[in-house]
Structures are given as structure tokens and as C-alpha cells.
Write an enzyme that holds these catalytic residues in place. Structure first.
Site, short mmCIF file in Angstrom:
data_model
loop_
_atom_site.label_atom_id
_atom_site.label_comp_id
_atom_site.label_asym_id
_atom_site.label_seq_id
_atom_site.Cartn_x
_atom_site.Cartn_y
_atom_site.Cartn_z
N GLU A 13 24.56 -17.90 -1.69
CA GLU A 13 25.53 -17.03 -1.02
C GLU A 13 24.92 -15.70 -0.59
OE1 GLU A 13 28.90 -17.51 -0.18
OE2 GLU A 13 28.54 -19.61 -0.64
N GLU A 54 28.29 -9.80 4.11
CA GLU A 54 28.16 -10.89 5.07
C GLU A 54 27.59 -10.39 6.39
OE1 GLU A 54 31.00 -14.52 6.67
OE2 GLU A 54 31.89 -12.85 5.57
N ASN A 61 41.54 -11.59 -2.42
CA ASN A 61 40.44 -11.62 -3.40
C ASN A 61 39.99 -10.21 -3.77
OD1 ASN A 61 39.98 -14.37 -4.04
ND2 ASN A 61 39.03 -14.67 -2.05
#
Length: 173
Positions: free
Chosen positions: A51, A60, A97
Site C-alpha cells: 500500500e 496517495e 475512516n
């Protein structure tokens, strides 16, 4: 069991430059969230390794625009997709989240999502996500494909994740 810098570098050879920066946080997160057996640690490190691009990325690379309006992620306010794009070592994504993680870890991630880019918080948020999603049980059962799907929503990078898991099991056993 505390992982050494040499072990981390053996598991994630592309992480050499940043391994020392993340080692204390990874060890602390694994201790805090009961990622405490070689199989659990191997699975966790493999997922985190994939990840984060072997600890290179805590945010990201994509803008997050693809997450705009995704109610399944809790992105209900204009701009949420970009604001709550993947961050931390496990690429925590979405307002829901961030809110749950922030509440659990005592951080205001809604006001300051960039906190997940700090090494200790990047590690701790990964441990929180792991624990909150029952991933120790999947690791214990060696359900690595199901584990990947729970983290990623699909099987993206499965071959690398499995290879990292195998390498980590050899190093940590």
C-alpha cells in the site's frame, strides 16, 4: 517481538532509505494492536509494504477526485474525495475512516487529515485499521486473499502482497 532494522530492510528492500524512520512506529503499532505473531506481522508488513510502495508514500499519488461523492466512504461534503484520499501506510481513505480512526487514536483527522502523513501516525493508523477490520483473524487463518480484499476492496497487487508475505514469514520465523 520487536522487528529489527535489518529484518525490515530484508522484508522491504526498496524501503532502505526510509526504513529507519518507520521502524519505531511499526513496532509500536504492532504491539498496540496485537499484531504479535510472525504470521500476523508478516501479513501486516506485506500489506503495508504494498500500500505504501515500500514505505515511500504516506499520501496517495492520485488526487482523490475518484472518491468524490462516494457515500460508501462517507464522502458527503464537496471536496471530501481529495481531502480524504488515501493516507498513512495502509492508505486510509474516506471521511468515515478518517473520522473513526481519529476518534480511536485521539486525533482530529477531519480538520487535519495531513496528520496521517507523519511516520508515527502513518504506522498507528495502519495498525488501527488492521485491528478495526479484524485482520488478525484472517492472518491467523492464512486467508491472505481475503485479507487483501478487505484492505483494498479487490485483489490489486495480490502477487506482490503474497510475495512480501512469503518473504516476511522467512525473515520473521
Amino acid at each position: 517481538m520487536l522487528m529489527t532494522l535489518e529484518e525490515l530492510r530484508s522484508i522491504m528492500p526498496f524501503a532502505r532509505a526510509k526504513a529507519g524512520m518507520f521502524l519505531p512506529g511499526l513496532n509500536a503499532a504492532m504491539a498496540e494492536f496485537d499484531i504479535d505473531t510472525p504470521v500476523r506481522q508478516a501479513a501486516f508488513l506485506a500489506q503495508v509494504g504494498h500500500e505504501s510502495g515500500h514505505l515511500r508514500y504516506v499520501r496517495e499519488l492520485a488526487s482523490g477526485a475518484a472518491y468524490e461523492g462516494r457515500r460508501d466512504l462517507g464522502n458527503v461534503v464537496a471536496g471530501d474525495g481529495v481531502r480524504f484520499r488515501g493516507r498513512g501506510l495502509i492508505q486510509l481513505t474516506g471521511r468515515s475512516n478518517y473520522s473513526a480512526c481519529g476518534k480511536a487514536l485521539g486525533m482530529d483527522l477531519i480538520a487535519h487529515p495531513e496528520l496521517l502523513e507523519q511516520p508515527a501516525n502513518a504506522c498507528r493508523s495502519a495498525g488501527w485499521f488492521w485491528h478495526a477490520n479484524g485482520l488478525n483473524a484472517l492472518a491467523d487463518a492464512r486467508e491472505f486473499v481475503k485479507l487483501t480484499r478487505r484492505i483494498n476492496g479487490g485483489a490489486n497487487g495480490l502477487v506482490e502482497r503474497l510475495a512480501l508475505t512469503a518473504r516476511a514469514l522467512k525473515v520473521l520465523a
